[in-house]
Each structure stands twice: as structure tokens, then as C-alpha cells.
Design an enzyme around this catalytic site. Structure first.
Site, PDB file in Angstrom:
ATOM      1  N   ASP A   1       8.153   7.378   8.380  1.00 40.85           N
ATOM      2  CA  ASP A   1       7.687   8.783   8.605  1.00 40.85           C
ATOM      3  C   ASP A   1       6.910   9.339   7.419  1.00 40.85           C
ATOM      4  OD1 ASP A   1       9.556   9.158   6.685  1.00 40.85           O
ATOM      5  OD2 ASP A   1      11.091  10.142   8.108  1.00 40.85           O
TER       6      ASP A   1
ATOM      7  N   ARG B   1       3.590   6.496   1.933  1.00 40.68           N
ATOM      8  CA  ARG B   1       4.049   7.978   1.876  1.00 40.68           C
ATOM      9  C   ARG B   1       3.430   8.555   0.863  1.00 40.68           C
ATOM     10  NH1 ARG B   1      10.546   7.226   1.396  1.00 40.68           N
ATOM     11  NH2 ARG B   1      10.615   5.402   0.293  1.00 40.68           N
TER      12      ARG B   1
ATOM     13  N   ASP C   1       4.807  -4.233  -7.498  1.00 39.90           N
ATOM     14  CA  ASP C   1       3.943  -3.015  -7.135  1.00 39.90           C
ATOM     15  C   ASP C   1       4.585  -1.790  -7.749  1.00 39.90           C
ATOM     16  OD1 ASP C   1       6.434  -3.870  -5.371  1.00 39.90           O
ATOM     17  OD2 ASP C   1       6.020  -1.638  -4.615  1.00 39.90           O
ATOM     18  N   ASN C   2       5.572  -1.625  -8.395  1.00 40.85           N
ATOM     19  CA  ASN C   2       6.162  -0.661  -9.492  1.00 40.85           C
ATOM     20  C   ASN C   2       5.767  -1.052 -10.937  1.00 40.85           C
ATOM     21  OD1 ASN C   2       6.993   0.742  -7.408  1.00 40.85           O
ATOM     22  ND2 ASN C   2       8.828  -0.209  -7.347  1.00 40.85           N
TER      23      ASN C   2
ATOM     24  N   ARG D   1      -1.665  -1.222 -10.469  1.00 39.26           N
ATOM     25  CA  ARG D   1      -0.362  -2.031 -10.356  1.00 39.26           C
ATOM     26  C   ARG D   1      -0.737  -3.395 -10.526  1.00 39.26           C
ATOM     27  NH1 ARG D   1       3.106   1.838  -7.112  1.00 39.26           N
ATOM     28  NH2 ARG D   1       1.517   3.357  -6.544  1.00 39.26           N
TER      29      ARG D   1
ATOM     30  N   GLY E   1       0.782  -1.279  -0.068  1.00 45.01           N
ATOM     31  CA  GLY E   1       0.005   0.012   0.000  1.00 45.01           C
ATOM     32  C   GLY E   1       0.683   1.266  -0.042  1.00 45.01           C
TER      33      GLY E   1
END
Length: 485
Positions: free
Chosen positions: A120, A88, A249-250, A178, A85
Site C-alpha cells: 500500500d 513507498r 539497497d540500504n 545505493r 525500487g
């Protein structure tokens, strides 16, 4: 300008609501005016008298935007993770461009989401500048790619070993569907979600399949996705691009390049070139990218086996048959690409061999990929380059010249055709690092803007082009890339 949110209609299994992080002092660093105009964003900002920095940093939301983080899985370096998922990134919604195509608008580095897995969710200025430059360079080269609308500095520091300036990237893509999106639901055994997702993908990317039904629709969908992957990887090979992290996923359903984290461009020609610091085994090396694309398409096909036939053995046979078409289709497209770069009209195996022999010469002699094809192109119309090529590759150049002569086309016409496939300038790695360093050191985008003026016209000789044509002294043998955005 009107943001739409069609992806949300698929259901809440497909995403999780997530609000972008508020930056302390957003400032516009890089802005793509041409893209903004094509999406209607420029007119909206002018009418509202608004600064883009707030909207494209997450500080403010565009009208009707409903930000979400997308759910997907993925095979990363061959190992399956059922829940990745957007960790960021925030999808703001979709905009309709001036060609009536619909594009996703997404923020990257805009803070943590429910998929962040302890990260983060932030991005440093360096990777953001890289994404802007690389995506614009690839678009100008004619490679299918996502685009970057803006880079906005946040006024906050990001800690990546040392403190670096924080930034948000606004990415525009045909979609963010994707292979990993389908894998996410296949791992859950959610056949209904795969059907809905396929219908949605068809509506976005393959409307010619909208009237198809049942297994015919799914076979047609797979073939269409395969075709775009063949085209994409051939374009990567044409310009010397190494993606660096071809995880599922890319791998986009649209066939666009996405995720410019550890990417790089080859200088010295070598199919085994790998730059990514996390690719220790060279899985995603330059010459292995076609095989990885095929492997990724096999993972996509697995997701569709329950839809291809109710009988599992028959479904597997259909899937294997579809996948069996991929290598042949790639080989055909690849040889036509290589022939276009060398100016040869393919009429038999001898022409293919002539093209391949040139690559072998480049590898054997340790020559620069881009500059060698550039010199070969110029040799048809420039005596200096003709002498240089004839001296560098005497036997091959004689055979090639005879073949060009035999084809009966004027040398100027052949050179013009070759130029469309052989760039004068590419976003070379050492220049990328120098430009990024200068942007961070000076807190100014001027170095990036100067380079972009050249990169946006990669097939032309501009007064400043020679400043960016030189290959690195060591042929990039020691160069490494890292995931950043």
C-alpha cells in the site's frame, strides 16, 4: 529556496514518475526547525505563509518538484532481487543547504509507486516517530546519517494487523544512491548507465575525483566508497548501533546511515546481539556488521569489473586487490576508535590488547556497553566512579590506569577526550518503545520532544538525562524490532 531535479537528467531508466498519495487531513506532528533553516525551507514557508504539513505529506508539491520513485536492485539477506525500487517513497528533488551541499528531499509512506509490488506504500505513526528520533539521535552522536525534516500525520488509518494512525516521513539525505542502484544496471548489462551513475555520484559526493579518467577514476571511486563505509560502521560500533537490515539497497554511496526500520541499540555488550525479527540467522548481528559491509562492497566492485579492465581476469584481479584493502583499513580505523573510547594512545599491539580486553570483560560480566564506557570516563575525575571501576575490573583497571599515567597527560584532559567518543545517553530501545506508545496513545508528540531535548546533547549531563540512562532490566534479551517505514 529552489528545488532542483538533477537525478532526472540521468534518463528515465533511473526512475519512474509517481505522484504522492493525497492525505485526507495532514497535520504536522514533528518538525525539525534547525534542519529547515539550514535548507532554506523555514524562510520559504515564512514568506509564503504556508503550513509545512501540506508540502511534506504529499498533499502539495514544492515549487519545481517533479516526484519520482527511484529504480534499484539489491541483495536482501544475501539473495539478489533485480528489481526493488522505491515502493513507498517519492523523491521530491534536491535542495542546497547553507554549507552549499546538495541534499535529496524524499517522502516515505507517501503511497504506492510503480515499484510497490502490491504494497500500500503507507507508513504508520510509530515507525515514523522512530525514524525521526533515531536519525536525530545519530546525528547528535556524530554518526553519518540521513535526517528527518518532518513527520506528518495523514488523517488516514494504516492497517498493519490493527488499524494505526498513518504518517509520512520527510527524509533528507546527501543522496539516495545505493549499492543496489549500481546492481540494478549491472544485472541488465548496462555499462553505459553505470558510467553515468558513477559520474553523477562523483559530482555529488567525491568531486576530488572529477578530473580522473578511465580505470583510475573507477578505482578511486571504489576506494572512496569503501573509506566511507569503514568510517560509518566504526561509528556504529562506537555508539552500539545495530542496523538490522544491511542489504545492498540500504547501503548508501554517500556513507550515511539510511533506513531505521528494524534498527536498535545494544545494552548488554555482546557482539552476537541481533534484534530484527526477520534476521533469524543473525546475519546482521552487531559484531558482524564490518564483515557485511565488506561483502556489500564486493557486490559494488562486481558492478565495476567491466570498467576496471577490458580483460576479465585482469579486472577481477584489480577488484580483488581493492577489496583486499578493506579489512586492513577497517582494522586500523576500528582500533583507533576503540583507543579513543578508552583514552589510550596506540603505540603497539599491547595497547590494542588492553582495549580489546576491556570489551571481553564487559561481555564476560554481562555489562552495559554505554554505561560502562561512561563510568570509565568519569573514573578519571570522580573518586566514586574510580572506586567502582577499580572494584569491578581490578586487574584491568590497574593496568589501564598505569598506561594512562605513563602517557603523561593530565587525567582531566584524557577524560575530556574520552567524553567526545563516549555518550552519556543513547536512544535506548525500551525508552523508544515507551515514547512511541505515548505518542500514539495521546496523539501528541510531547513525549518525543522531551526525549529529543536530551538526545540532541548526548555528551552532556542535563537535569533530565538520568531519566533515560537506565538499561532495561533484562538487558534487551527479549527485544525485537520490525520493518516499519
Amino acid at each position: 529556496m529552489q528545488i532542483s531535479n538533477s537525478y532526472l537528467q540521468l534518463g528515465d531508466d533511473f526512475y519512474l514518475p509517481s505522484t504522492p498519495r493525497q492525505p485526507s487531513n495532514p497535520q504536522l506532528f514533528l518538525w525539525n526547525q534547525g534542519l529547515a533553516e539550514s535548507l532554506g525551507v523555514a524562510d520559504f514557508l515564512a514568506q509564503e505563509q504556508e503550513d509545512p504539513a501540506g508540502f511534506f505529506s504529499g498533499g502539495r508539491l514544492l515549487p519545481n518538484s517533479k516526484p519520482v520513485a527511484l529504480a534499484y536492485a539489491g541483495h536482501q539477506f544475501g539473495h539478489f532481487n533485480p528489481r526493488l525500487g522505491d515502493g513507498r517513497a517519492h523523491l521530491l528533488g534536491e535542495l542546497r543547504g547553507d554549507t552549499d551541499m546538495v541534499f535529496d528531499v524524499q517522502l516515505k509512506g507517501s503511497g504506492a509507486t510503480p515499484f510497490s509490488r502490491g504494497g500500500d506504500g503507507l507508513c504508520g505513526l510509530g515507525p515514523a516517530v522512530r525514524e525521526f528520533i533515531m536519525s536525530e539521535a545519530m546525528a547528535a552522536l556524530g554518526v553519518p546519517t540521513s535526517r528527518t525534516l518532518a513527520v506528518v500525520t495523514t488523517g488516514d488509518e494504516v492497517y498493519r494487523g490493527d488499524a494505526v494512525p498513518g504518517a509520512v516521513v520527510c527524509r533528507v539525505a546527501a543522496s539516495h544512491l545505493r549499492v543496489g542502484t549500481f546492481e540494478y544496471f549491472y544485472a541488465q548489462g548496462n555499462k553505459d548507465a553505470i558510467e553515468r551513475l558513477c559520474d553523477y555520484a562523483i559530482s555529488r559526493h567525491f568531486p576530488e575525483l572529477a578530473s580522473s579518467e578511465g580505470p583510475e577514476k573507477y578505482s578511486g571511486f571504489l576506494r572512496a566508497v569503501f573509506s566511507r563505509q569503514v568510517e560509518l560502521v566504526c561509528e556504529w560500533l562506537r555508539v552500539g548501533f545495530v542496523h538490522g537490515v544491511m542489504n545492498t539497497d540500504n547501503t548508501t554511496i554517500s556513507g550515511e546511515t539510511i533506513d531505521y526500520g528494524p534498527c536498535a541499540m545494544i545494552s548488554t555488550y555482546n557482539p552476537n546481539t541481533v534484534f530484527s525479527s526477520i534476521d533469524a540467522m543473525g546475519r546482521y548481528r552487531f559484531g558482524h556488521q564490518p564483515s557485511i559491509a565488506h561483502w556489500n562492497m564486493a557486490r559494488l566492485t562486481e558492478c565495476f569489473l567491466p570498467l576496471l579492465d577490458q580483460d576479465s581476469k585482469q579486472a577481477t584481479a584489480i577488484g580483488e586487490s581493492l577489496l583486499g584493502e578493506f579489512p586492513q583499513n577497517f582494522e586500523q580505523r576500528y582500533h583507533h576508535m576503540l583507543a579513543s573510547k578508552t583514552g589510550v594512545r596506540l603505540q603497539g599491539d599491547s595497547d590494542k590488547a588492553l582495549c580489546e580486553d576491556f570489551l571481553q570483560l564487559l561481555r564476560k560480566q554481562g555489562l552495559d556497553y554505554t554505561n560502562s564506557f561512561d563510568s570509565l570516563t568519569r573514573s578519571l575525575i570522580d573518586p566514586q566512579h574510580e572506586d567502582r571501576c577499580a572494584s569491578q575490573w581490578p586487574e584491568w583497571y590497574q593496568a589501564w590506569s598505569a598506561r594512562i599515567e605513563q602517557q603523561g597527560r593530565p587525567r582531566e584532559v584524557v577524560a575530556e577526550g574520552m567524553r567526545r567518543h563516549n555518550p552519556v545517553v543513547i536512544p535506548r530501545n525500551h525508552h523508544m518503545e515507551a515514547v512511541i506508545d505515548e505518542c500514539i496513545k495521546n496523539g501528541s508528540p510531547d513525549a518525543a520532544k522531551s526525549w529529543l531535548k536530551v538526545l540532541r546533547r548526548p555528551y552532556q549531563d542535563l537535569p533530565t538525562t538520568p531519566n533515560y540512562q537506565d538499561p532495561p532490566a533484562d538487558g534487551d534479551r527479549s527485544y525485537q524490532t520490525f520493518c516499519g517505514t
